[in-house]
Design an enzyme around this catalytic site. Structure first.
Site, PDB file in Angstrom:
ATOM      1  N   CYS A 158      -0.489  -5.923  -5.322  1.00 56.30           N
ATOM      2  CA  CYS A 158      -1.655  -6.484  -4.643  1.00 56.30           C
ATOM      3  C   CYS A 158      -2.635  -5.327  -4.466  1.00 56.30           C
ATOM      4  CB  CYS A 158      -1.288  -7.188  -3.328  1.00 56.30           C
ATOM      5  SG  CYS A 158      -0.729  -6.142  -1.981  1.00 56.30           S
TER       6      CYS A 158
ATOM      7  N   ARG B  30       0.523  -8.800   0.910  1.00 51.99           N
ATOM      8  CA  ARG B  30       1.071  -9.780  -0.025  1.00 51.99           C
ATOM      9  C   ARG B  30       2.231  -9.255  -0.860  1.00 51.99           C
ATOM     10  NH1 ARG B  30      -4.577 -11.115  -2.710  1.00 51.99           N
ATOM     11  NH2 ARG B  30      -4.796  -8.912  -2.163  1.00 51.99           N
TER      12      ARG B  30
ATOM     13  N   ASP C 293      -6.148 -12.565   0.021  1.00 54.83           N
ATOM     14  CA  ASP C 293      -5.710 -11.448   0.851  1.00 54.83           C
ATOM     15  C   ASP C 293      -5.822 -11.813   2.333  1.00 54.83           C
ATOM     16  OD1 ASP C 293      -5.052  -8.969   1.877  1.00 54.83           O
ATOM     17  OD2 ASP C 293      -6.567  -7.877   0.722  1.00 54.83           O
TER      18      ASP C 293
END
Length: 143
Positions: free
Chosen positions: A9, A15, A115
């Site tokens: 990520c 994440r 995000d």
């Protein structure tokens, strides 16, 4: 079947650490790691994310963010990213990742996973739900 999975990520604190921990839990014979394309190197996983993960029986409390590098890409059989921008950045910097890099949401209409950094706990939980669903779709391909 993929055995060595790298999850990416941006900062490697929200994440990808969750997806890494969940994949490792659900596919224990695989080797799963994570990193960031713009990692917050040395930082732990996000506090909200860690608490929400624990509530889901996923432990990422020992996570430390790290920056992706060429060696990590070379060692991975499969590189999973969260969104279109990640794929573009990854392929631009590491063209050798082409052919083995996909979005985590590939099997869910190539869905982007947004995000949750600096967002509410509720929003963060919704993102983790998306990661849960996406990880499930990869399990038949990972051993």
């Amino acid at each position: 079947m993929f055995n060595k999975v790298l999850v990416l990520c941006t900062g490697n604190i929200c994440r990808s650490p969750y997806a890494e921990a969940l994949l490792q839990l659900r596919a224990p014979s695989a080797t799963v790691s994570s990193a960031g394309l713009g990692a917050m190197v040395g930082d732990p996983a996000d506090e909200i994310g860690t608490a929400l993960a624990i509530a889901r029986n996923v432990d990422m409390s020992a996570h430390v963010a790290r920056q992706v590098n060429r060696q990590m890409i070379a060692q991975a059989d499969l590189v999973l990213v969260m969104d279109d921008e990640h794929i573009e950045r990854l392929h631009r910097k590491y063209p050798e990742a082409r052919g083995k890099s996909f979005k985590l949401g590939k099997w869910r209409d190539n869905k982007n996973i947004v995000d949750p950094y600096m967002k509410s706990e509720e929003f963060f939980g919704l993102v983790l739900d998306e990661i849960d669903k996406s990880v499930e779709t990869w399990l038949p391909h990972i051993h």
